[in-house]
Design an enzyme around this catalytic site. Structure first.
Site, mmCIF file in Angstrom:
data_model
loop_
_atom_site.group_PDB
_atom_site.id
_atom_site.type_symbol
_atom_site.label_atom_id
_atom_site.label_comp_id
_atom_site.label_asym_id
_atom_site.label_seq_id
_atom_site.Cartn_x
_atom_site.Cartn_y
_atom_site.Cartn_z
ATOM 1 N N GLU A 77 -1.231 -7.946 -2.770
ATOM 2 C CA GLU A 77 -2.084 -7.885 -1.565
ATOM 3 C C GLU A 77 -2.839 -6.566 -1.442
ATOM 4 O OE1 GLU A 77 1.235 -8.015 -1.578
ATOM 5 O OE2 GLU A 77 2.162 -6.803 0.003
ATOM 6 N N HIS A 132 3.188 -5.979 -5.276
ATOM 7 C CA HIS A 132 2.430 -6.314 -4.059
ATOM 8 C C HIS A 132 0.945 -6.513 -4.391
ATOM 9 C CE1 HIS A 132 5.573 -5.558 -1.034
ATOM 10 N NE2 HIS A 132 6.019 -4.657 -1.892
ATOM 11 N N CYS A 147 7.360 -9.580 -3.766
ATOM 12 C CA CYS A 147 8.427 -8.569 -3.748
ATOM 13 C C CYS A 147 9.758 -9.189 -3.303
ATOM 14 C CB CYS A 147 8.021 -7.388 -2.896
ATOM 15 S SG CYS A 147 8.825 -5.879 -3.437
HETATM 16 N N1 GLN Z 1 14.231 -4.921 -0.300
HETATM 17 C C1 GLN Z 1 13.759 -5.201 -1.614
HETATM 18 C C2 GLN Z 1 13.893 -3.989 -2.519
HETATM 19 O O1 GLN Z 1 14.051 -2.898 -2.070
HETATM 20 C C3 GLN Z 1 12.320 -5.679 -1.593
HETATM 21 C C4 GLN Z 1 11.334 -4.681 -1.099
HETATM 22 C C5 GLN Z 1 9.999 -5.253 -0.719
HETATM 23 O O2 GLN Z 1 9.855 -6.444 -0.508
HETATM 24 N N2 GLN Z 1 8.996 -4.403 -0.601
HETATM 25 O O3 GLN Z 1 13.843 -4.115 -3.714
#
Ligand code: GLN
Length: 536
Positions: free
Chosen positions: A510, A508, A382
């Protein structure tokens, strides 16, 4: 009629109620029962999505896009139950619904009270999970510690459930602490007696007690607990500290907890000895052949719970590779103050997890540059992918001031930016790109080789996206776009060709890793890191 198990906690928080609940789910599932688990959280936030990780720990995202408590991650990792947005109920949600109904006039002039209106709403939500999941056993974990003001309506609803569903269809399990006092050289049962006493005042007599302890409980201690707490001796279960959380189902199984539960419910089920779990998960977790050092570059590393699913996914990948993954936690702000080399020299892999806000971002970018230039296996998740794109744009494509508009709204090269639909968002709660989205994976890439599928589904939780305006340039300089969300043409996976392992994903992974089924990306990452550690 489905069976309902309520799991409460006493004495102190952080006893591992979520893992205990998940483990009970596991031993029942192994007997052939269809189970599901849900969590009742006493806070007034509608969901934990707006909470700071310092307050709450990880926010676990379900397939259908709910932002939930991290215990739901344990439920999915230990069992096959499909966890949905209905499986996490908060006080905030309950009151939100009841107040909306009142405003609509649904209550026909009645005075709205905690009992019965709030408690009915709680019970309805438990019944809804039973219906939607079609599970035979519903495990309901009540958040907080018995004695808290906040959780009283949940406990009252749990108490009433026995009246509604019947004695044989409900079971109360209480998790408690039996401390060992070193100076006295004694195990103390008084906190447990008090905690069960408090539960009884509320009207709940637990049927089973699970005792967290650092020492083995003697027969004498068990008898004492049994007598004072009004619980059969066999139903006083010892939960001694374990080296791996995945041992817990076996600990319970050895004390025939599954039999005790089944006999209460008058259920006859197929036999199971959990041998596969023991062999494929527990033994591998406890006695791995190899060892590999992975640097974990985040900003909430002091908190055990902030990256729970990522840590677990690394452990699963270790299990799959017969290796112990030693996680070296590196504060990204420390890298900003020093050099990446100071912290990353000698590690076999670098992982940059998700995150929000600009604090620590430059340190993450430096870590990624170090991994890229020194051929160290790298996995970005992410924000980790967004940082990888920024790093590559700045240092490999000459876009010196490239950035995400999250961190610098005036950057001349907004390689990560907001989609139009996100620019219009006013409410912060529940409005990110959330839950499972499809991703088309390119064959003959690292991602393609690992997934071995053309179309995958992975869970998201972010607002910002890769800016397609820069795709051609980055591609020309060697970045491979190996995963795309077909409907929106959004970049999901980037990787590098001439690097042992450089893969970063906008989602994600995970959240979908399991102890007996490591996620392919984590498995591949650890495999490569292991090769590197053996070579060097
Ligand atoms: N801050 C980034 C976004 O909002 C990544 C978010 C995250 O890593 N879950 O896109």
């Amino acid at each position: 009629m489905p069976k309902f198990i309520f799991i409460t906690g006493g004495v102190i928080s952080s006893l591992g109620k979520g893992i205990a609940s998940a483990s009970i789910g596991k031993i029942l599932e192994s007997r052939g029962l269809k189970v599901t688990l849900m969590k009742l959280d006493p806070y007034i936030n509608v969901d934990p999505g707006t909470m700071n990780p310092y307050q709450h720990g990880e926010v676990y995202v379900t397939e259908d896009g709910a932002e939930t408590d991290l215990d739901l991650g344990h439920y999915e990792r230990f069992t096959n139950s499909k966890i949905t947005k209905f499986n996490n109920v908060t006080t905030g949600q309950v009151y939100n619904t009841v107040i909306s109904k009142e405003r609509r006039g649904d209550y026909l002039g009645k005075t709205i009270q905690v009992i019965p209106h709030i408690t009915n709403e709680i019970k309805d939500r438990i019944k809804k999970v039973a219906k939607v999941s079609a599970a035979e056993v519903i495990l309901v974990e009540v958040g907080g510690t018995v004695g808290d003001i906040e959780s009283l309506p949940f406990l009252e609803a749990a108490r009433q459930f026995r009246i509604d569903a019947g004695y044989n269809n409900t079971l109360y399990i209480h998790l408690t602490l039996v401390p060992y006092i070193k100076v006295a050289g004694e195990i103390k049962t008084k906190p447990t007696q008090h905690s069960v006493g408090t539960l009884r005042e509320i009207g709940i007599q637990p049927d089973i007690l699970i005792c967290r302890t650092e020492k083995t409980l003697s027969d004498e201690v068990k008898e004492k607990i049994s007598l004072f707490c009004n619980i059969r001796k066999e139903a006083v279960i010892e939960a001694k500290d374990v080296d791996s959380i995945y041992q817990l189902p076996l600990v319970f199984k050895n004390q025939i907890l599954d039999e005790i539960i089944l006999s209460h419910f008058s259920l006859i089920c197929k036999f199971s000895d959990l041998k596969d779990w023991d062999k494929d998960v527990v033994q591998k977790a406890l006695l791995p052949k190899e060892k590999v050092k992975i640097a974990f570059v985040g900003k909430y590393i002091q908190l055990q719970d902030a990256y729970k699913s990522v840590y677990e996914a690394l452990i699963h990948a270790g299990i799959a590779n017969d290796a112990r993954v030693e996680i070296i936690k590196v504060d990204s702000e420390d890298i900003e103050k020093h050099t990446a080399r100071k912290f990353l020299e000698g590690v076999s892999g670098v992982l940059v997890p998700g995150g929000f806000g600009s604090r620590g971002v430059e340190g993450k970018i430096k870590a990624i540059q170090f991994a890229r230039e020194n051929n160290i296996p790298f996995l970005g998740l992410c924000l980790g992918m967004q940082c990888a794109v920024i790093e590559f744009s700045r240092n490999a494509c000459g876009l010196k001031k490239a950035n995400s508009t999250e961190f610098n709204s005036k950057t001349p090269y907004p390689v990560i930016s907001l989609l139009e639909e996100q620019k219009r968002v006013k409410d912060m709660g529940g409005t990110m790109r959330l839950g499972a989205y499809a991703c088309a994976v390119k064959r003959k890439t690292k991602a393609g080789d690992l997934y071995k599928k053309d179309l995958i589904h992975e869970r998201h939780r972010h607002r910002y996206e890769f800016n397609n305006k820069y795709k051609k340039l980055l591609e020309k300089k060697g970045l491979v776009f190996s995963g795309i969300y077909p409907k929106g043409n959004l970049v999901e996976i980037v990787e590098l060709k001439n690097h042992p392992f450089f893969v970063a994903v906008q989602f994600h992974p995970e959240f979908k890793s399991k102890p007996d089924k490591a996620h392919p990306l984590f498995r591949g990452f650890i495999e490569r890191a292991l090769e590197k550690s053996i070579l060097s």
